[in-house]
Design an enzyme around this catalytic site. Structure first.
Site, PDB file in Angstrom:
ATOM      1  N   THR A  28      66.494  36.559  -8.165  1.00  0.00           N
ATOM      2  CA  THR A  28      67.615  36.617  -7.117  1.00  0.00           C
ATOM      3  C   THR A  28      67.026  37.151  -6.048  1.00  0.00           C
ATOM      4  O   THR A  28      66.378  38.198  -5.826  1.00  0.00           O
ATOM      5  CB  THR A  28      68.491  37.636  -7.906  1.00  0.00           C
ATOM      6  OG1 THR A  28      69.039  37.025  -9.048  1.00  0.00           O
ATOM      7  CG2 THR A  28      69.921  37.784  -6.931  1.00  0.00           C
ATOM      8  N   VAL A  46      66.798  38.869  -2.020  1.00  0.00           N
ATOM      9  CA  VAL A  46      67.573  39.982  -1.080  1.00  0.00           C
ATOM     10  C   VAL A  46      68.000  39.142   0.119  1.00  0.00           C
ATOM     11  O   VAL A  46      67.179  38.008   0.669  1.00  0.00           O
ATOM     12  CB  VAL A  46      66.445  40.815  -0.730  1.00  0.00           C
ATOM     13  CG1 VAL A  46      66.831  41.739   0.523  1.00  0.00           C
ATOM     14  CG2 VAL A  46      65.989  41.825  -2.008  1.00  0.00           C
ATOM     15  N   ILE A  75      63.327  40.138  -8.114  1.00  0.00           N
ATOM     16  CA  ILE A  75      63.643  40.495  -6.998  1.00  0.00           C
ATOM     17  C   ILE A  75      62.705  39.515  -5.696  1.00  0.00           C
ATOM     18  O   ILE A  75      61.791  39.903  -5.625  1.00  0.00           O
ATOM     19  CB  ILE A  75      63.872  41.730  -6.621  1.00  0.00           C
ATOM     20  CG1 ILE A  75      64.494  42.604  -7.516  1.00  0.00           C
ATOM     21  CG2 ILE A  75      64.373  41.875  -4.963  1.00  0.00           C
ATOM     22  CD1 ILE A  75      65.944  42.147  -7.515  1.00  0.00           C
ATOM     23  N   LYS A  76      63.431  38.423  -5.242  1.00  0.00           N
ATOM     24  CA  LYS A  76      62.974  37.604  -4.400  1.00  0.00           C
ATOM     25  C   LYS A  76      63.071  38.361  -2.865  1.00  0.00           C
ATOM     26  O   LYS A  76      64.003  38.781  -2.444  1.00  0.00           O
ATOM     27  CB  LYS A  76      63.634  36.118  -4.140  1.00  0.00           C
ATOM     28  CG  LYS A  76      63.272  35.435  -5.307  1.00  0.00           C
ATOM     29  CD  LYS A  76      63.841  34.049  -5.253  1.00  0.00           C
ATOM     30  CE  LYS A  76      63.298  33.141  -4.268  1.00  0.00           C
ATOM     31  NZ  LYS A  76      63.773  31.983  -4.250  1.00  0.00           N
ATOM     32  N   ILE A  77      61.961  38.379  -2.278  1.00  0.00           N
ATOM     33  CA  ILE A  77      61.835  38.846  -0.794  1.00  0.00           C
ATOM     34  C   ILE A  77      60.948  38.066   0.012  1.00  0.00           C
ATOM     35  O   ILE A  77      59.898  37.651  -0.655  1.00  0.00           O
ATOM     36  CB  ILE A  77      61.187  40.311  -1.102  1.00  0.00           C
ATOM     37  CG1 ILE A  77      61.638  41.261  -1.817  1.00  0.00           C
ATOM     38  CG2 ILE A  77      60.897  40.921   0.377  1.00  0.00           C
ATOM     39  CD1 ILE A  77      61.052  42.557  -2.295  1.00  0.00           C
TER      40      ILE A  77
END
EC number: 2.2.1.2
Length: 307
Positions: A88, A90, A124-126
């Site tokens: 998911t 950011v 967490i995708k960044i």
């Protein structure tokens, strides 16, 4: 003979690049990835209407929070039909702000935990900016694992590995797009610049003992996927997954560990210089952030104007 999809699964963890619950349930990947563009498409599906309503109702008029709540609701649904993890993302507008990225990542993890989903099932995708990589380094130390996306260059990959991030998503198809347009020619097989980029990164990681997972992303055709059979993971759209499932014929492992370059440790100035010298990576990173930010804004508007 088994399908090419089943053969690929022997060498590579297959991930679905979609927010389409029904496609994921049908194609049975291990993991799934989402991004603002995919969530915007998911928001148009009737099955997610109730998630949209609840996300808006519980956000007190904060459109950004509503988007995060919607992303988590979609992610939780998807986790019900896959054994692995959901990625998911950011808000891309925070790509140059480490502190804001950390705060948003913490909020996503908290929202998942409120839904009974532990952090061990979430990535967490960044965006792979210098600031994003620094935020990911801190999150990894906190036990929150990350997926560094919009990765187009060797410098980005080297910096991510040195920071100890869990996973990177180098974008095969967008690299291919840039060179095809820039050079006014097509590329096939092992000469494809996107394939070459991921192969170089994969061998560099294996040669230097990095544990960071390489997950090729953004595919334009089956040939690119076939060339990268053997990569740690590949995240693939439902259309291409279906083509693989419908295709017969041998699919050998073509990507193997081999000689890799010596380890590079880049400070900020070296990282920025190498990015500056790579026109493709500079342009595609900026474009990718803009596109994700645009779709984030569209989703926020859709949520803010619901009645």
């Amino acid at each position: 003979m088994t399908s090419k999809l089943e053969q690929l699964k022997q060498y590579t963890t297959v991930v679905a690049d979609t927010g389409d619950f029904d496609a994921i349930a049908r194609l049975k990947p291990v993991d799934a990835t989402t991004n603002p563009s995919l969530l915007l498409k998911a928001a148009a599906l009737p099955r997610y209407a109730e998630h949209l309503r609840r996300a808006t109702a519980g956000s007190g008029g904060d459109a950004g929070l509503a988007c995060d709540r919607f992303a988590v609701a979609v992610g939780k649904d998807i986790l019900g039909v896959i054994p692995g993890r959901i990625s998911t993302e950011v808000d891309a507008r925070l790509s140059f702000d480490s502190e804001a990225t950390l705060a948003r990542a913490h909020r996503l993890v908290e929202l998942y935990e409120e839904q009974g989903v532990g952090r061990e099932r979430v990535l967490i995708k960044i965006a792979s900016t210098w600031e994003g990589i620094r935020a990911a380094e801190i999150l990894e130390r906190e036990g929150i694992q990350t997926n560094l996306t919009l990765l187009f260059s060797f410098a980005q990959a080297a910096a991510c590995a040195d920071a100890g991030v869990f996973l990177i998503s180098p974008f095969v198809g967008r690299i291919y797009d840039w060179y095809r347009k820039s050079e006014n020619r097509d590329y096939v097989g092992a000469e494809d610049p996107g394939v070459r980029s991921v192969s170089r990164i994969y061998r560099y990681y294996k040669a230097n003992g990095y544990k960071t997972v390489v997950m090729g992303a953004s595919f334009r055709n089956l040939g690119q996927i076939e060339q990268l059979a053997g990569c740690d993971r590949l995240t693939i759209s439902p259309d291409l997954l279906q083509q693989l499932a419908d295709s017969q014929g041998e699919l050998p492992r073509l990507l193997l560990p081999g000689d890799g370059e010596p380890r590079q440790v880049l400070d900020e100035s070296a990282f920025r210089w190498q990015m500056n010298e790579d026109a493709m990576a500079t342009e595609k990173l900026a474009e990718g952030i803009r596109l994700f930010a645009r779709d984030q804004e569209k989703l926020e508007y859709q949520l803010a104007t619901r009645h």
